[in-house]
Design a protein around this motif. Structure first.
Motif, PDB file in Angstrom:
ATOM      1  N   THR A  48     -15.070 -28.236 -12.221  1.00 17.74           N
ATOM      2  CA  THR A  48     -14.192 -27.367 -13.058  1.00 17.74           C
ATOM      3  C   THR A  48     -14.791 -26.140 -13.492  1.00 17.74           C
ATOM      4  N   ALA A  69     -13.094 -22.257 -12.665  1.00 16.44           N
ATOM      5  CA  ALA A  69     -12.851 -21.265 -13.496  1.00 16.44           C
ATOM      6  C   ALA A  69     -13.404 -19.813 -13.108  1.00 16.44           C
ATOM      7  N   ARG A 125      -7.250 -31.149 -12.437  1.00 17.62           N
ATOM      8  CA  ARG A 125      -8.095 -30.112 -13.520  1.00 17.62           C
ATOM      9  C   ARG A 125      -7.223 -28.813 -13.783  1.00 17.62           C
ATOM     10  N   GLU A 126      -6.816 -28.213 -12.817  1.00 20.12           N
ATOM     11  CA  GLU A 126      -6.073 -27.087 -13.084  1.00 20.12           C
ATOM     12  C   GLU A 126      -4.880 -27.407 -14.141  1.00 20.12           C
ATOM     13  N   GLN A 162      -4.625 -29.988 -16.354  1.00 16.49           N
ATOM     14  CA  GLN A 162      -5.048 -30.008 -17.415  1.00 16.49           C
ATOM     15  C   GLN A 162      -5.504 -28.748 -18.376  1.00 16.49           C
ATOM     16  N   ARG A 163      -6.210 -27.740 -17.585  1.00 12.86           N
ATOM     17  CA  ARG A 163      -6.593 -26.369 -17.949  1.00 12.86           C
ATOM     18  C   ARG A 163      -5.263 -25.836 -18.832  1.00 12.86           C
ATOM     19  N   GLU A 164      -4.107 -25.823 -17.933  1.00  9.77           N
ATOM     20  CA  GLU A 164      -3.237 -24.995 -18.180  1.00  9.77           C
ATOM     21  C   GLU A 164      -2.474 -25.685 -19.431  1.00  9.77           C
ATOM     22  N   ASN A 176      -4.138 -27.333 -21.813  1.00 12.38           N
ATOM     23  CA  ASN A 176      -4.893 -27.017 -23.046  1.00 12.38           C
ATOM     24  C   ASN A 176      -4.779 -25.567 -23.388  1.00 12.38           C
ATOM     25  N   ARG A 177      -4.656 -24.676 -22.618  1.00 14.36           N
ATOM     26  CA  ARG A 177      -4.236 -23.362 -22.689  1.00 14.36           C
ATOM     27  C   ARG A 177      -2.972 -23.329 -23.544  1.00 14.36           C
TER      28      ARG A 177
END
Ligand code: SAM
Length: 290
Positions: free
Chosen positions: A153, A157, A280-281, A283-285, A287-288
């Motif tokens: 991760t 990033a 993971r991407e 999830q990141r999006e 979360n953002r």
């Protein structure tokens, strides 16, 4: 010469860099300050004592490491408020850089105490300047996470604009880290390992990550190392560049009636990336957006 070498040392906190291997890298100013302070706060007193013995410096030391940083900071700040001159040194290199020092610097500034950097050796900058990678723009990250998922991760990033990313890495983790770099950036990603800097067995390995992995499967590398890479922007088709994973997943769920994970798998396959990376991407999006 506007040197202050003949003046008595001013009260305050001195952050003193020490060698990262080669004792000749101590500076004249570091020696003068270490000789003149009232106390030297060390990450490991035994380690620093070797340096002090070598240079015949007889100044009392006190331990200052990650386990007592909080309480020791308060004690040292009290002494500094009383007018003491205190030096902070780590085991090697520049205090505060992946080493204790930052916390007391912040506390000293808040307490209105004078603080003096005494620059010198640092592994990250030494590795960078001899890496052959861009030096005009770089980011220092310290150590990557030890766990594979978190490490991937962190790698995903990274900004991919051709500027240099610098990491400290341990020899027992370097092969796993290179495997993750290959997964995230591809086998052709150029990587530099700067090993045992300033020491007898100083070595630079500059190659693609795939070549480095082959090299390291045939030999063991030991010692201290800095890892550097400068990923270029990924060459993605315009459509992919515009659509985020979350948007693509949601579109596919609606148009093809797929469940989220099935949509994600298909998008990962279409984009030529691993399922876990796509997840993971996503999830990141998500979360953002929260
Ligand atoms: N404060 C130090 C500095 O200024 O570089 C770094 C301390 S950090 C705890 C230790 C890590 O720095 C090592 O695990 C290694 O990754 C890197 N390092 C320290 N000395 C090194 C050397 N001589 N050659 C390569 N890397 C080194």
């Amino acid at each position: 010469m506007p040197a202050d070498r003949d003046q008595p040392l001013a009260p305050g906190l001195y952050l003193v860099a020490t060698p990262i291997g080669n004792l000749e890298d101590i500076t004249l100013r570091a020696l003068r300050i270490l000789r003149s302070v009232d106390r030297i706060a060390c990450e490991d007193t035994r380690q620093t004592q070797k340096l002090l013995n070598h240079f015949e410096i007889k100044v009392p030391t006190v331990s200052y490491h990650m386990h007592n940083e909080l309480t020791r900071t308060d004690e040292l700040i009290e002494e500094l408020i009383g007018g003491a001159r205190i030096a902070i040194v780590s085991d090697a290199g520049t205090p505060g850089i992946a080493d204790p020092g930052g916390q007391i610097a912040t506390a000293a500034i808040a307490a209105g105490i004078s603080i003096f950097p005494v620059p010198g050796a640092n592994a990250a900058i030494s590795g960078l300047i001899a890496s052959g990678l861009p030096t005009d723009s770089f980011t220092f990250h310290g150590f990557l996470p030890a766990k594979e998922g978190q490490r991937k991760t962190a790698l995903e990033a990274l900004v991919r604009n051709g500027s240099t990313h610098i990491f400290y890495e341990a020899p027992h983790r370097i092969e796993d880290t290179l495997a993750d770099i290959e997964t995230v950036f591809g086998p052709a990603q150029h990587v530099v390992i700067a090993r045992e800097l300033t020491k007898l067995h100083e070595e630079f390995l500059r190659a693609t990550v795939a070549e480095l992995r082959t090299t390291l499967s045939a030999r063991t590398i030991r010692g201290e190392m800095v890892l550097l890479l400068a990923p270029a922007p990924a060459a993605a088709p315009a459509q992919q560049a515009q659509t985020s994973i979350a948007e693509a997943v949601s579109a596919l769920m609606q148009t093809a009636g797929l469940a989220e994970m099935d949509a994600l798998k298909r998008i990962a396959r279409d984009r030529g990336i691993g399922k876990s990376q796509a997840y993971r991407e996503l999830q990141r999006e998500q979360n953002r957006r929260k």
